[in-house]
Design an enzyme around this catalytic site. Structure first.
Site, mmCIF file in Angstrom:
data_model
loop_
_atom_site.group_PDB
_atom_site.id
_atom_site.type_symbol
_atom_site.label_atom_id
_atom_site.label_comp_id
_atom_site.label_asym_id
_atom_site.label_seq_id
_atom_site.Cartn_x
_atom_site.Cartn_y
_atom_site.Cartn_z
ATOM 1 N N GLY A 198 0.917 -1.180 -0.459
ATOM 2 C CA GLY A 198 0.108 -0.140 0.112
ATOM 3 C C GLY A 198 0.583 1.133 0.334
ATOM 4 O O GLY A 198 -0.026 2.493 0.400
ATOM 5 N N ASN A 228 2.338 2.804 -2.945
ATOM 6 C CA ASN A 228 1.240 4.198 -3.578
ATOM 7 C C ASN A 228 -0.152 4.081 -3.246
ATOM 8 O O ASN A 228 -0.681 5.153 -3.532
ATOM 9 C CB ASN A 228 1.655 3.226 -5.254
ATOM 10 C CG ASN A 228 3.043 2.954 -5.669
ATOM 11 O OD1 ASN A 228 2.986 3.952 -6.292
ATOM 12 N ND2 ASN A 228 3.356 1.965 -5.816
ATOM 13 N N MET A 271 -3.224 -7.292 -7.105
ATOM 14 C CA MET A 271 -2.891 -9.042 -7.771
ATOM 15 C C MET A 271 -4.035 -9.356 -8.111
ATOM 16 O O MET A 271 -3.767 -11.175 -8.318
ATOM 17 C CB MET A 271 -1.976 -10.195 -6.229
ATOM 18 C CG MET A 271 -0.922 -8.588 -6.056
ATOM 19 S SD MET A 271 -0.124 -7.908 -7.375
ATOM 20 C CE MET A 271 1.129 -10.214 -7.475
ATOM 21 N N LYS A 272 -4.683 -9.074 -8.717
ATOM 22 C CA LYS A 272 -5.849 -8.948 -9.929
ATOM 23 C C LYS A 272 -6.142 -8.838 -10.724
ATOM 24 O O LYS A 272 -6.175 -8.070 -10.681
ATOM 25 C CB LYS A 272 -7.697 -9.697 -8.383
ATOM 26 C CG LYS A 272 -8.344 -10.205 -8.338
ATOM 27 C CD LYS A 272 -8.106 -11.985 -8.222
ATOM 28 C CE LYS A 272 -9.334 -12.614 -8.824
ATOM 29 N NZ LYS A 272 -9.069 -13.831 -8.696
ATOM 30 N N ILE A 273 -6.938 -9.506 -12.004
ATOM 31 C CA ILE A 273 -7.118 -8.661 -12.893
ATOM 32 C C ILE A 273 -8.096 -8.474 -12.823
ATOM 33 O O ILE A 273 -9.150 -8.779 -12.177
ATOM 34 C CB ILE A 273 -7.273 -9.876 -14.557
ATOM 35 C CG1 ILE A 273 -5.450 -10.957 -14.798
ATOM 36 C CG2 ILE A 273 -8.115 -9.658 -15.651
ATOM 37 C CD1 ILE A 273 -5.163 -10.426 -15.799
ATOM 38 N N ASN A 318 -3.636 2.237 -14.164
ATOM 39 C CA ASN A 318 -2.752 1.188 -13.376
ATOM 40 C C ASN A 318 -1.148 1.829 -13.409
ATOM 41 O O ASN A 318 0.062 2.018 -13.825
ATOM 42 C CB ASN A 318 -2.747 0.155 -13.960
ATOM 43 C CG ASN A 318 -1.625 -1.315 -13.063
ATOM 44 O OD1 ASN A 318 -1.505 -0.911 -11.833
ATOM 45 N ND2 ASN A 318 -0.847 -2.449 -14.028
ATOM 46 N N HIS A 368 2.594 0.064 -13.172
ATOM 47 C CA HIS A 368 3.468 -1.302 -13.210
ATOM 48 C C HIS A 368 4.744 -1.144 -13.144
ATOM 49 O O HIS A 368 5.695 -0.095 -13.188
ATOM 50 C CB HIS A 368 3.059 -1.335 -14.865
ATOM 51 C CG HIS A 368 4.059 -2.942 -15.054
ATOM 52 N ND1 HIS A 368 3.445 -4.250 -14.444
ATOM 53 C CD2 HIS A 368 4.623 -3.172 -15.293
ATOM 54 C CE1 HIS A 368 4.025 -5.374 -14.765
ATOM 55 N NE2 HIS A 368 5.276 -4.872 -15.397
HETATM 56 C C1 GRF Z 1 4.716 -1.390 -6.774
HETATM 57 O O1 GRF Z 1 5.766 -1.589 -7.252
HETATM 58 C C2 GRF Z 1 3.421 -1.445 -8.815
HETATM 59 O O2 GRF Z 1 4.006 -0.899 -9.628
HETATM 60 C C3 GRF Z 1 2.989 -3.030 -8.874
HETATM 61 O O3 GRF Z 1 2.853 -3.406 -6.796
HETATM 62 C C4 GRF Z 1 3.586 -2.522 -6.333
HETATM 63 C C5 GRF Z 1 2.423 -2.323 -5.120
HETATM 64 O O4 GRF Z 1 3.496 -1.887 -3.748
HETATM 65 N N1 GRF Z 1 1.812 -3.337 -9.547
HETATM 66 P P1 GRF Z 1 2.106 -0.981 -2.738
HETATM 67 O O5 GRF Z 1 1.278 -1.969 -2.295
HETATM 68 O O6 GRF Z 1 1.769 0.169 -3.634
HETATM 69 O O7 GRF Z 1 3.478 -0.657 -2.128
#
Ligand code: GRF
Length: 187
Positions: A14, A16, A88-90, A105, A107
């Site tokens: 979390g 981000n 972590m899910k489509i 998103n 990535h």
């Molecule tokens: C990030 O590095 C993002 O690029 C990827 O999953 C990670 C999530 O990190 N999709 P966080 O949960 O935001 O710390």
């Protein structure tokens, strides 16, 4: 400025989410984080929703029709924009159809290189000279939507999966807000 009511989808750390909450407190940032959806009851990120008093919904993606629950809460909270942050899910076609060009998103690679999981080990195996992160629109192809912002750095010989992750995430905390500002600049 009327801020877009936004839902952030998470599954883990979390960081981000925390960063977006931080930015959303600036008057001129276009989003207000109005809901957090999480599919992992042990996700660290839930604590940021609690700390900042943002409603959060836990969904069990193993249940049939879990999507209906997500759509119900998106409507209930009048959500008009979605940020995926380590979810972590489509995302199902049903949600994509309801939020056309309204889901983004982040990535941890320079798309279109290294779609999917385990990006850092693949970057090292491939002897890439540079790597970074990408903010992109979400469509029905995995990590395949239009790119909004990319940021990169050059690798050095000491880099490991851990250092790559740290460096990439530092870039993510700038790239995600920058992409959001770019999207809404002309709106
Ligand atoms: C990030 O590095 C993002 O690029 C990827 O999953 C990670 C999530 O990190 N999709 P966080 O949960 O935001 O710390």
């Amino acid at each position: 400025m009327v801020k877009k009511r936004t839902c952030v989808f998470i599954s883990g750390q979390g960081s981000n989410l925390k960063n977006l909450i931080h930015y959303s407190r600036y008057n001129n940032f276009p989003l207000q984080i109005s809901l957090v959806i999480c599919n992992n009851k042990n996700a660290n990120g839930i604590r940021y929703a609690k700390k900042y008093k943002i409603p959060f919904i836990l969904v069990n993606t193993k249940l049939k029709n879990y999507d209906n629950k997500i759509i119900y809460y998106l409507r209930k909270h009048r959500i008009s924009f979605i940020c995926l942050a380590g979810y972590m899910k489509i995302i199902s076609d049903q949600i994509i159809k309801n939020f056309k060009k309204k889901i983004i998103n982040i990535h941890p690679s320079l798309l279109p290189k290294f779609k999917g999981l385990n990006t850092f080990s693949r970057v090292l195996e491939n002897n890439e000279k540079k790597t970074g992160c990408t903010v992109h629109y979400v469509n029905n192809k995995l990590d395949g939507g239009d790119i909004i912002v990319q940021k990169f750095f050059y690798l050095n010989s000491n880099d490991s999966e851990i250092t790559l992750k740290n460096k990439t995430q530092r870039l993510e905390y700038r790239a995600y807000p920058e992409a959001i500002i770019k999207i809404f600049r002309n709106n």
